[in-house]
Write a protein that holds these residues in place. Sequence first.
Motif: not given
Length: 249
Positions: A194-205
Motif C-alpha cells: 500500500d505504501i509503495i503503490g501500484h505498478g511495483k511488487t514488494v518482495q519481503v526478505e
Amino acid sequence: MASARIRSGLPLLNRILRSDSLSTQRPAIQRSVLTPAFTAFQPSKNLSTSSVQKEEKIKLPITLYGGTGNYASALFVVAKRSKVLDQVESEILDLIEASKKSPKFSQFLKDLSVRADARVKAINEICATAKFSDITKNFLVIVAENGRLNHLESIVNKFKQLTMADKGIVKAMVTTVMPLPPQEEKELKETLQDIIGHGKTVQVEQKIDPSILGGIMIEFEQKLFDMSIRTRAKQMERFLREPVDFDSL
C-alpha cells in the motif's frame, strides 16, 4: 545446470593456482579500478560482440554509486540493449553460487596476488565450460583484467538491484529477532504494498538479528524504518544523559 558446469571447470582453476605463472607478490602498481570505457559509461565496445548499429537508449531504473555500482550499471545497459538481461543475470548468479560452494574458487576470486593473465585464462576457461554468453564472458574478463574479482559478489548484488527495479520489484529487508509468523509477514507485505503503490511488487526478505533485542527494522528503496528495541534504548539513554535545565521547569 550452469553451476554444475562451472564446478566441472574447477580442476583447471586448481592447476592454474598451482602453476609457476602465478606471482607470489602483489603487483607494485594495481590496474585502475575502472577502465576508461566504464568511466565514460560507454562499455558496449568492450562487452558487446555484435556488429555496429544504432544503439538503443537505455535508462537505468535506479542510480547506483561507487566503482561496483558503475560496473553493475554498465553490464545492465549492455545486457538490456542486447535483450539478454535474464540470461546474463542467470549466468552471473550461477557463478556466485558456484563460488560459495567451492572454497578454492572463492579464494581465487579474492586473491589479488594472482597475475592478471592467470585470472583471465581461468575466467575464459570457466565461461567456456559453463557456456556463458559472450557478454557475460567479456564482462568477467574486464573485471579480471582490472583486478576487481574480489568485488564480484558486490557487483552482482548491485546488478541484481537493477534487474529487480527494472521488473518493478521492490525488495524490503525486514530484520527481527526471530522469524515472523506467516500471517504477520503477509500483513506486513500488504502494508508495504500500500505504501509503495501500484505498478511495483514488494518482495519481503527476512533477516534474523538477535542484537536488535526486539521490535523490527524495515529497509526498502533506500529508506530505513528502525523500530527496534536496541535503537529505542539508545535514544532513551541519550535523553537521560542530557542535562536538565531546571530554570525552564
